[in-house]
Scaffold this motif. Structure first.
Motif, PDB file in Angstrom:
ATOM      1  N   ALA A   1      38.649 -36.824 -48.714  1.00 41.02           N
ATOM      2  CA  ALA A   1      38.628 -37.528 -47.418  1.00 41.02           C
ATOM      3  C   ALA A   1      39.303 -38.891 -47.469  1.00 41.02           C
ATOM      4  O   ALA A   1      39.430 -39.548 -46.438  1.00 41.02           O
ATOM      5  CB  ALA A   1      37.212 -37.649 -46.841  1.00 41.02           C
ATOM      6  N   GLU A   2      39.683 -39.336 -48.660  1.00 37.87           N
ATOM      7  CA  GLU A   2      40.401 -40.614 -48.770  1.00 37.87           C
ATOM      8  C   GLU A   2      41.257 -40.564 -50.028  1.00 37.87           C
ATOM      9  O   GLU A   2      40.928 -39.836 -50.980  1.00 37.87           O
ATOM     10  CB  GLU A   2      39.418 -41.788 -48.845  1.00 37.87           C
ATOM     11  N   PRO A   3      42.371 -41.309 -50.048  1.00 33.23           N
ATOM     12  CA  PRO A   3      43.204 -41.306 -51.258  1.00 33.23           C
ATOM     13  C   PRO A   3      42.457 -41.903 -52.449  1.00 33.23           C
ATOM     14  O   PRO A   3      41.691 -42.853 -52.280  1.00 33.23           O
ATOM     15  CB  PRO A   3      44.395 -42.201 -50.866  1.00 33.23           C
TER      16      PRO A   3
ATOM     17  N   ASP B   1      39.303 -32.853 -56.754  1.00 30.42           N
ATOM     18  CA  ASP B   1      39.850 -33.371 -55.505  1.00 30.42           C
ATOM     19  C   ASP B   1      39.886 -32.277 -54.430  1.00 30.42           C
ATOM     20  O   ASP B   1      40.428 -31.198 -54.651  1.00 30.42           O
ATOM     21  CB  ASP B   1      41.284 -33.853 -55.821  1.00 30.42           C
ATOM     22  N   ILE B   2      39.318 -32.598 -53.277  1.00 24.86           N
ATOM     23  CA  ILE B   2      39.397 -31.664 -52.132  1.00 24.86           C
ATOM     24  C   ILE B   2      40.126 -32.367 -50.989  1.00 24.86           C
ATOM     25  O   ILE B   2      39.911 -33.549 -50.752  1.00 24.86           O
ATOM     26  CB  ILE B   2      38.003 -31.188 -51.686  1.00 24.86           C
TER      27      ILE B   2
ATOM     28  N   GLY C   1      41.771 -32.170 -46.866  1.00 24.89           N
ATOM     29  CA  GLY C   1      41.762 -31.513 -45.563  1.00 24.89           C
ATOM     30  C   GLY C   1      41.892 -32.542 -44.472  1.00 24.89           C
ATOM     31  O   GLY C   1      41.804 -33.741 -44.718  1.00 24.89           O
ATOM     32  N   LEU C   2      42.124 -32.076 -43.276  1.00 25.68           N
ATOM     33  CA  LEU C   2      42.188 -32.979 -42.115  1.00 25.68           C
ATOM     34  C   LEU C   2      41.731 -32.217 -40.893  1.00 25.68           C
ATOM     35  O   LEU C   2      41.929 -30.997 -40.786  1.00 25.68           O
ATOM     36  CB  LEU C   2      43.590 -33.563 -41.933  1.00 25.68           C
ATOM     37  N   SER C   3      41.079 -32.953 -39.981  1.00 25.56           N
ATOM     38  CA  SER C   3      40.450 -32.270 -38.859  1.00 25.56           C
ATOM     39  C   SER C   3      41.461 -31.529 -37.987  1.00 25.56           C
ATOM     40  O   SER C   3      41.166 -30.438 -37.497  1.00 25.56           O
ATOM     41  CB  SER C   3      39.629 -33.252 -38.028  1.00 25.56           C
TER      42      SER C   3
ATOM     43  N   ARG D   1      48.677 -42.477 -47.510  1.00 24.54           N
ATOM     44  CA  ARG D   1      49.034 -42.199 -46.116  1.00 24.54           C
ATOM     45  C   ARG D   1      50.210 -43.101 -45.764  1.00 24.54           C
ATOM     46  O   ARG D   1      50.211 -44.283 -46.117  1.00 24.54           O
ATOM     47  CB  ARG D   1      47.876 -42.565 -45.187  1.00 24.54           C
TER      48      ARG D   1
ATOM     49  N   PHE E   1      32.511 -36.178 -37.617  1.00 20.89           N
ATOM     50  CA  PHE E   1      33.361 -36.046 -38.804  1.00 20.89           C
ATOM     51  C   PHE E   1      33.219 -34.622 -39.351  1.00 20.89           C
ATOM     52  O   PHE E   1      32.115 -34.075 -39.389  1.00 20.89           O
ATOM     53  CB  PHE E   1      32.907 -37.079 -39.843  1.00 20.89           C
TER      54      PHE E   1
ATOM     55  N   LYS F   1      34.384 -43.087 -45.733  1.00 22.99           N
ATOM     56  CA  LYS F   1      35.720 -43.472 -46.176  1.00 22.99           C
ATOM     57  C   LYS F   1      35.737 -44.991 -46.424  1.00 22.99           C
ATOM     58  O   LYS F   1      35.335 -45.751 -45.552  1.00 22.99           O
ATOM     59  CB  LYS F   1      36.748 -43.120 -45.097  1.00 22.99           C
TER      60      LYS F   1
ATOM     61  N   ASP G   1      50.584 -37.782 -44.718  1.00 23.29           N
ATOM     62  CA  ASP G   1      50.154 -37.880 -46.120  1.00 23.29           C
ATOM     63  C   ASP G   1      51.324 -37.570 -47.052  1.00 23.29           C
ATOM     64  O   ASP G   1      52.083 -36.622 -46.802  1.00 23.29           O
ATOM     65  CB  ASP G   1      49.020 -36.875 -46.402  1.00 23.29           C
TER      66      ASP G   1
END
Ligand code: DLL
Length: 445
Positions: free
Chosen positions: A219-221, A240-241, A243-245, A334, A146, A428, A310
């Motif tokens: 990492a999650e809504p 709130d931060i 991002g996505l891999s 999502r 992760f 998550k 998203d």
């Protein structure tokens, strides 16, 4: 929210606060180079561009990007593991991968320069939230494949902070470390932050025994309502931060301490668009749709018009903090998580909002979807804040039914459970338990 002792500072003022005109010039320059690179180095992009009849050199404005095809998660899966890489593995210093719950994992890689970029955007994000060099930062994002743990770890070191690489789990020990090391900043999913709070409550650990002031959660809504609950419970500012891999990992965008409204996208590295997810048409500023990103400098695995799934909006309104990079609204949901229950389309976050408007309910809930006689049915499982009498539970039950019906037009079965019954998240949170497929195959429990 607590008022932090000091305001945030800007990590890279030149980049974050420059004129938009200069920024757009830089974006176009980087975009052109990126398109030429992927056309030359990644057969997938070359054939996609050829099929669409677009040559990289024909893209002479940021708007022209919309003539290029999208990239999707399935493209990464179909080219598992390294088929979309633009660099040979000998130039790749690190790999990360998704958990692969829906089949083959999606694999991403980072060159030395990519790792530098990632540190930069994470350091920016941390500063944007009010973290400072010399802070102690407790990092409870999972370490491993992760991206959350290692991504934020190196960003925090670059900032000049002291990092506690706690990772997820062993919550009692994490609380001990928070008490004894005195971290000012907590990095975790919002659901894990709640978990920490509840373990503190269960063990009668006083809030004043920890020194946290800021939480950087993503990492999650999560909803504004959940933010208020976390801020009240932990007495911190919760930011709130995002991002996505596939695009980088954490640090694609970050909410600022001053504005607390929308997340600044680090646009010199990630070019955002909002599209209509049905038609693929690019939407105007302020319109809600699916977020799409093009990486502008990524070397190992660049992505062109990557569809995140998203839902958000983009807006360029100036921000109190002085940053000129545009903002994206907190991710609403999502697209994959959309539920259709008896013809009503809804997202878990909309249900969360309703549940958290009822004082007797805790933020621990799960939505169980099943199929009964070809109809999708929803059961909302939610914990009460304390053990209550039957009479009280009947009242709350009625209140939830009314609230869901009035706000969302939703009819759902409600199951009120005792505090502690819903499984706690260490990363998550699992908000939706979908039993539909197992029902169809007859192996339903
Ligand atoms: O979750 C990266 C990350 C780590 C972001 C730590 C923030 C903090 P993935 O595992 O690839 O990467 O999952 C990416 O998570 O497409 C969103 O659906 C969701 N997501 C991430 N941040 C947010 C957020 C990391 N702030 C997927 N709000 C994304 C809502 C988020 N959803």
């Amino acid at each position: 929210m607590v008022t932090t002792k000091t305001d945030s500072f800007i990590w890279n003022e030149k980049a974050e606060c420059g004129s938009r005109k200069e920024l757009e010039k830089l974006q176009l320059k980087r975009l052109k180079t990126m398109l030429t690179t992927v056309y030359e180095k990644v057969p997938f992009y070359r054939s996609r561009f050829d099929e669409a009849g677009v040559k990289p050199e024909s893209i002479d404005s940021l708007k022209a990007l919309s003539s290029l095809p999208f990239t999707k998660k399935t493209d990464l899966r179909e080219h598992y593991p390294f088929g979309l890489f633009a660099e040979p593995l000998e130039n790749v210093r690190r790999l990360h991968a998704s958990s692969g719950t829906k089949g083959k994992p999606t694999v991403v890689g980072y060159t030395e320069n990519d790792l530098e970029t990632w540190k930069e955007v994470c350091a920016r994000s941390l500063a944007c939230a009010g973290a400072k060099p010399k802070d102690i930062i407790h990092n409870a994002y999972g370490y491993g494949l992760f991206t959350g743990g290692l991504g934020m770890h190196y960003g925090a070191e670059k900032l000049g902070a002291t990092v506690v690489p706690a990772s997820g789990g062993r919550t009692q020990q994490q609380i001990l470390l928070l008490q004894d090391f005195g971290a000012r900043v907590l990095l975790s999913t919002p659901s894990y932050a709640l978990n920490i709070f509840h373990v503190m409550e269960e063990n009668s650990i006083a809030r004043d025994s920890i020194k946290l002031e800021i939480g950087i959660f993503g990492a999650e809504p999560w909803t504004e309502e959940l933010r208020s609950q976390i801020e009240k419970a932990l007495k911190i500012s919760a930011l709130d931060i995002y991002g996505l891999s596939e695009v980088m990992g954490p640090g694609v965008s970050m909410e600022c301490l001053e504005g607390r409204s929308g997340l600044h996208v680090w646009e010199d590295y990630f070019l955002p668009e909002i599209i209509d997810s049905e038609t693929g048409a690019v939407l105007d500023e302020g319109e809600e749709g699916e977020l799409v990103f093009t990486t502008l400098l990524k070397e190992a695995i660049p992505v062109i018009r990557y569809r995140t799934g998203d839902i958000s909006r983009l807006y360029k309104e100036p921000c109190k903090c002085g940053r000129t990079m545009l903002r994206m609204e907190r991710v609403k949901a999502r697209l994959d998580d959309m539920l259709i229950i008896r013809g009503v389309n809804l997202f878990p976050s909309e249900i969360e909002k309703c549940l958290l408007s009822i004082a007797e309910l805790s933020p621990h809930y799960q939505l169980v979807v099943d199929r009964v006689k070809a109809l999708d049915v929803l059961e909302v499982h939610v914990e009460t804040v304390s053990t209550m009498s039957e009479e009280r539970l009947t009242d709350i039950h009625g209140n939830i039914k009314r609230t869901l019906k009035d706000s969302l037009g939703l009819t759902a079965a409600i199951k009120l459970v005792e505090p502690g019954v819903i499984p706690r998240s260490e990363g998550k949170a699992v908000r939706v338990v979908d039993r539909r497929n197992s029902s169809q195959t007859g192996d339903k429990k």
